[in-house]
Design an enzyme around this catalytic site. Structure first.
Site, PDB file in Angstrom:
ATOM      1  N   GLU A  35       0.867  -1.199   0.000  1.00 20.61           N
ATOM      2  CA  GLU A  35       0.000   0.000   0.000  1.00 20.61           C
ATOM      3  C   GLU A  35       0.894   1.236   0.000  1.00 20.61           C
ATOM      4  O   GLU A  35       1.798   1.344   0.823  1.00 20.61           O
ATOM      5  CB  GLU A  35      -0.917  -0.041   1.231  1.00 20.61           C
ATOM      6  CG  GLU A  35      -1.620   1.254   1.558  1.00 20.61           C
ATOM      7  CD  GLU A  35      -2.516   1.776   0.427  1.00 20.61           C
ATOM      8  OE1 GLU A  35      -3.332   1.008  -0.086  1.00 20.61           O
ATOM      9  OE2 GLU A  35      -2.356   2.963   0.061  1.00 20.61           O
ATOM     10  N   GLY A 178     -22.558  17.088 -11.130  1.00 24.09           N
ATOM     11  CA  GLY A 178     -22.767  15.639 -11.093  1.00 24.09           C
ATOM     12  C   GLY A 178     -23.791  15.293 -10.026  1.00 24.09           C
ATOM     13  O   GLY A 178     -23.595  15.567  -8.842  1.00 24.09           O
ATOM     14  N   VAL A 267     -18.161  13.757 -10.990  1.00 27.92           N
ATOM     15  CA  VAL A 267     -18.627  13.228 -12.279  1.00 27.92           C
ATOM     16  C   VAL A 267     -18.123  11.799 -12.504  1.00 27.92           C
ATOM     17  O   VAL A 267     -17.978  11.360 -13.637  1.00 27.92           O
ATOM     18  CB  VAL A 267     -18.194  14.154 -13.440  1.00 27.92           C
ATOM     19  CG1 VAL A 267     -18.866  15.514 -13.320  1.00 27.92           C
ATOM     20  CG2 VAL A 267     -16.680  14.305 -13.512  1.00 27.92           C
ATOM     21  N   ALA A 316     -17.615  -0.241  -1.800  1.00 24.97           N
ATOM     22  CA  ALA A 316     -16.656  -0.895  -0.909  1.00 24.97           C
ATOM     23  C   ALA A 316     -17.078  -2.333  -0.601  1.00 24.97           C
ATOM     24  O   ALA A 316     -16.244  -3.248  -0.590  1.00 24.97           O
ATOM     25  CB  ALA A 316     -16.550  -0.093   0.383  1.00 24.97           C
ATOM     26  N   HIS A 446     -43.540  -4.218  15.145  1.00 24.29           N
ATOM     27  CA  HIS A 446     -44.302  -2.965  15.095  1.00 24.29           C
ATOM     28  C   HIS A 446     -43.968  -2.125  16.313  1.00 24.29           C
ATOM     29  O   HIS A 446     -43.980  -2.642  17.422  1.00 24.29           O
ATOM     30  CB  HIS A 446     -45.806  -3.257  15.092  1.00 24.29           C
ATOM     31  CG  HIS A 446     -46.631  -2.003  15.160  1.00 24.29           C
ATOM     32  ND1 HIS A 446     -46.796  -1.177  14.071  1.00 24.29           N
ATOM     33  CD2 HIS A 446     -47.292  -1.424  16.197  1.00 24.29           C
ATOM     34  CE1 HIS A 446     -47.546  -0.147  14.435  1.00 24.29           C
ATOM     35  NE2 HIS A 446     -47.854  -0.267  15.714  1.00 24.29           N
TER      36      HIS A 446
HETATM   37  P1  NAD Z   1     -21.602   8.630 -10.586  1.00 21.03           P
HETATM   38  O1  NAD Z   1     -21.174   7.931 -11.821  1.00 21.03           O
HETATM   39  O2  NAD Z   1     -22.496   7.969  -9.623  1.00 21.03           O
HETATM   40  O3  NAD Z   1     -22.310  10.004 -10.983  1.00 21.03           O
HETATM   41  C1  NAD Z   1     -21.669  10.968 -11.788  1.00 21.03           C
HETATM   42  C2  NAD Z   1     -22.748  11.848 -12.391  1.00 21.03           C
HETATM   43  O4  NAD Z   1     -22.123  12.946 -13.013  1.00 21.03           O
HETATM   44  C3  NAD Z   1     -23.573  11.147 -13.461  1.00 21.03           C
HETATM   45  O5  NAD Z   1     -24.931  11.277 -13.155  1.00 21.03           O
HETATM   46  C4  NAD Z   1     -23.196  11.899 -14.747  1.00 21.03           C
HETATM   47  O6  NAD Z   1     -24.276  12.010 -15.648  1.00 21.03           O
HETATM   48  C5  NAD Z   1     -22.808  13.256 -14.206  1.00 21.03           C
HETATM   49  N1  NAD Z   1     -21.899  14.000 -15.081  1.00 21.03           N
HETATM   50  C6  NAD Z   1     -20.793  13.553 -15.709  1.00 21.03           C
HETATM   51  N2  NAD Z   1     -20.207  14.557 -16.378  1.00 21.03           N
HETATM   52  C7  NAD Z   1     -20.931  15.679 -16.159  1.00 21.03           C
HETATM   53  C8  NAD Z   1     -20.831  17.022 -16.559  1.00 21.03           C
HETATM   54  N3  NAD Z   1     -19.828  17.466 -17.317  1.00 21.03           N
HETATM   55  N4  NAD Z   1     -21.762  17.899 -16.138  1.00 21.03           N
HETATM   56  C9  NAD Z   1     -22.781  17.476 -15.345  1.00 21.03           C
HETATM   57  N5  NAD Z   1     -22.933  16.223 -14.938  1.00 21.03           N
HETATM   58  C10 NAD Z   1     -22.021  15.321 -15.327  1.00 21.03           C
HETATM   59  O7  NAD Z   1     -20.234   9.094  -9.902  1.00 21.03           O
HETATM   60  P2  NAD Z   1     -19.938   9.717  -8.464  1.00 21.03           P
HETATM   61  O8  NAD Z   1     -21.155  10.278  -7.842  1.00 21.03           O
HETATM   62  O9  NAD Z   1     -18.756  10.602  -8.706  1.00 21.03           O
HETATM   63  O10 NAD Z   1     -19.503   8.459  -7.630  1.00 21.03           O
HETATM   64  C11 NAD Z   1     -18.384   7.664  -8.066  1.00 21.03           C
HETATM   65  C12 NAD Z   1     -18.543   6.243  -7.619  1.00 21.03           C
HETATM   66  O11 NAD Z   1     -18.447   6.143  -6.221  1.00 21.03           O
HETATM   67  C13 NAD Z   1     -19.889   5.661  -8.017  1.00 21.03           C
HETATM   68  O12 NAD Z   1     -19.699   4.391  -8.566  1.00 21.03           O
HETATM   69  C14 NAD Z   1     -20.628   5.575  -6.744  1.00 21.03           C
HETATM   70  O13 NAD Z   1     -21.533   4.492  -6.714  1.00 21.03           O
HETATM   71  C15 NAD Z   1     -19.526   5.409  -5.713  1.00 21.03           C
HETATM   72  N6  NAD Z   1     -19.988   5.947  -4.440  1.00 21.03           N
HETATM   73  C16 NAD Z   1     -20.921   5.273  -3.746  1.00 21.03           C
HETATM   74  C17 NAD Z   1     -21.415   5.786  -2.574  1.00 21.03           C
HETATM   75  C18 NAD Z   1     -22.462   5.025  -1.809  1.00 21.03           C
HETATM   76  O14 NAD Z   1     -22.648   3.861  -2.082  1.00 21.03           O
HETATM   77  N7  NAD Z   1     -23.166   5.651  -0.878  1.00 21.03           N
HETATM   78  C19 NAD Z   1     -20.982   7.016  -2.105  1.00 21.03           C
HETATM   79  C20 NAD Z   1     -20.041   7.699  -2.849  1.00 21.03           C
HETATM   80  C21 NAD Z   1     -19.551   7.159  -4.022  1.00 21.03           C
END
Ligand code: NAD
Length: 468
Positions: A35, A178, A267, A316, A446
């Site tokens: 790491e 995003g 994004v 994760a 409940h």
């Molecule tokens: P995402 O892919 O979920 O969403 C990115 C969004 O940005 C999309 O809806 C896309 O259409 C939009 N986008 C892209 N380019 C753009 C632009 N130029 N202008 C406007 N909108 C645009 O990605 P994220 O939210 O960055 O998350 C990354 C990853 O991390 C995902 O796979 C997500 O599932 C994971 N994550 C999960 C959790 C959770 O499970 N609670 C929390 C955080 C992140």
């Protein structure tokens, strides 16, 4: 060059990598875990854990704000950003110490350094400076990192999630680019902490890929909470000037400039697979993701890949499962491949959105409209939901269950405060291919929010109690 050997060499100590290492040690394999930063990876240090702490600070602020609704006289005097930052760092530090001790107690040899894949004497190996760590097997678990917007540099005001989490100050005005999971969680937290938030999303919906009913419920709830949405909007430019940041957006041919003190770029996250010797070692990549077989073997002999570098939901808990399965396969066990549709998904905003299995639209595409039945039970009639949402401006959410007519549950979708904790029941139903008729006789305590799911199963089994 010093050569070290072990049964398994893991490159990357995040969720996927450390799970591989722990399970491999349990199975009596010798393990070296490499790491470059700190074990725990993005999730522990820069992602899931501190974000959930930030969201909890936000929930506490909302609870105080709405305390009168539950009969408690209280007023929100303010949010202490540095104290909130110190608190989330304390949580991360504690979990990091716990993980470090666990790895040591299990006998995982942790090496700090930046590694790259190579081969040595016919086996895969990882080079770290002048040291070579050769293994019968190498497991790649290098994770993902924030995607940047072309032409937009990160700065003290143009943030990715990591930079946003390490800031003590709470912004007055924020533009979130995003509307995926990260964008939605930060928008939710900041709004609760008093920020004026605008989300700019290229698609016509937030949280793309989720059930349509969940997407529109979240958009409505956010609008009621005062979060501005610019859906179907293109970012034309981001200018980080003296007085703040200006995001120029274009929607249906109309331009608009949005000013803010910070911009969050959320994004998506790109797999970290470049410059690590993967392709030179015979591994093929598709759009940066490592190509694997269903059991997560790469094209290079003895090399496996787990977690966010494998195309699919970047979560994760999927990384944990990948790591466990690969360690078991290396130890000679037959562990079934993971079906990504069975990985539960939770967006920890207010309200939360949780799901597992197929959306109704996906189920119809696969099986045809006549073969699918679904029901949606509003949380409006659920006593516990109304209690825990005391004073919240968001409307009550729902529990939606999609089934194959006469067959198993295919998908479960939830929207509402704290519903993330309910998704496990949905996961059991979908993964065990339970029919609603199997679950309908089971008793739900409940008052709990889980009763809404129980009611949905009852309704799909043809015997609704509280719904029509
Ligand atoms: P995402 O892919 O979920 O969403 C990115 C969004 O940005 C999309 O809806 C896309 O259409 C939009 N986008 C892209 N380019 C753009 C632009 N130029 N202008 C406007 N909108 C645009 O990605 P994220 O939210 O960055 O998350 C990354 C990853 O991390 C995902 O796979 C997500 O599932 C994971 N994550 C999960 C959790 C959770 O499970 N609670 C929390 C955080 C992140």
């Amino acid at each position: 060059m010093t050569v070290h050997t072990s049964d398994v060499v893991v490159l990357g100590g995040g969720s996927g990598g450390y799970a591989t290492a722990l399970r491999a040690r349990e199975l009596d394999l010798s393990v070296t875990l490499i790491e470059r930063d700190r074990v725990g990876g993005t999730c522990l240090h820069r992602g899931c854990v501190p974000t959930k702490a930030l969201l909890h600070t936000a929930e506490v602020a909302d609870t105080v704000r709405h305390a009168a609704a539950a009969g408690v006289a209280a007023s929100l005097e303010g949010v202490d950003g540095p104290a909130a930052l110190a608190w989330r760092q304390k949580i991360v530090d504690g979990k990091f110490r716990g993980l470090t001790s666990l790895l040591a107690a299990r006998g995982v040899q942790v090496v700090t350094g930046s590694g790259s894949l190579t081969r040595h004497d016919g086996v895969p190996a990882v080079r770290v400076g002048d040291d070579l760590y050769a293994g019968r097997h190498v497991v790649l678990a290098t994770g993902a990192s924030t995607r940047a917007l072309p032409g937009v540099e990160f700065s003290a005001r143009v943030l990715d999630a990591e930079r946003a989490l390490s800031r003590a100050e709470i912004p007055e005005r924020a533009v979130v680019i995003g509307g995926g999971v990260i964008g939605v969680e930060f928008a939710s937290a900041w709004r609760s902490l008093g920020t004026e938030v605008t989300i700019v999303e290229a698609q016509d919906t937030l949280i793309a890929g989720e059930e349509a009913a969940s997407q529109s419920a979240l958009a409505k709830a956010f609008t009621r909470r005062g979060i501005d949405l610019r859906l179907g909007a293109r970012v034309a430019g981001v200018v980080d000037g003296d007085g703040g940041v200006v995001v120029s957006v274009e929607r249906e041919g109309v331009g608009e400039d949005l000013s803010a003190d910070v911009v969050l770029v959320a994004v998506g996250r790109a797999p970290s697979t470049a410059g690590l010797g993967f392709e030179e070692a015979g591994i093929s990549l598709t759009r940066g993701f490592v190509d694997v077989d269903p059991e997560l073997r790469t094209g290079a002999e003895g090399v496996w890949a787990v977690g966010d570098i494998v195309a699919g939901p970047q979560l994760a808990h999927r990384g944990f499962r990948h790591g466990i399965a690969v360690a078991e396969r290396i130890a000679g066990r037959r562990t079934a491949p993971l079906d990504d549709a069975l990985v539960p998904r939770v967006t920890y905003s207010s309200p939360e959105v949780a799901s597992v299995g197929l959306t109704e639209r996906a189920a119809i595409e696969i099986h045809g409209a006549d073969a699918i039945a679904s029901t949606e039970v509003s949380l409006a009639g659920n006593a516990k939901s109304e209690i825990v949402a005391a004073g919240s401006p968001a409307r009550p959410g729902f529990a939606k269950v999609v089934r194959l007519a006469g067959g198993p549950v295919l998908g479960v979708h939830l929207v509402g405060e704290r519903v993330g904790e309910l998704i496990t029941e949905g996961q059991l139903a979908v993964a065990w291919e339970a029919h609603p008729e199997d679950i309908a006789p089971l008793v739900h305590a409940h008052p709990t929010q889980s009763e809404a799911l129980g009611e949905a199963f009852l309704a799909l089994a043809g015997s609704p109690l509280h719904t029509m």
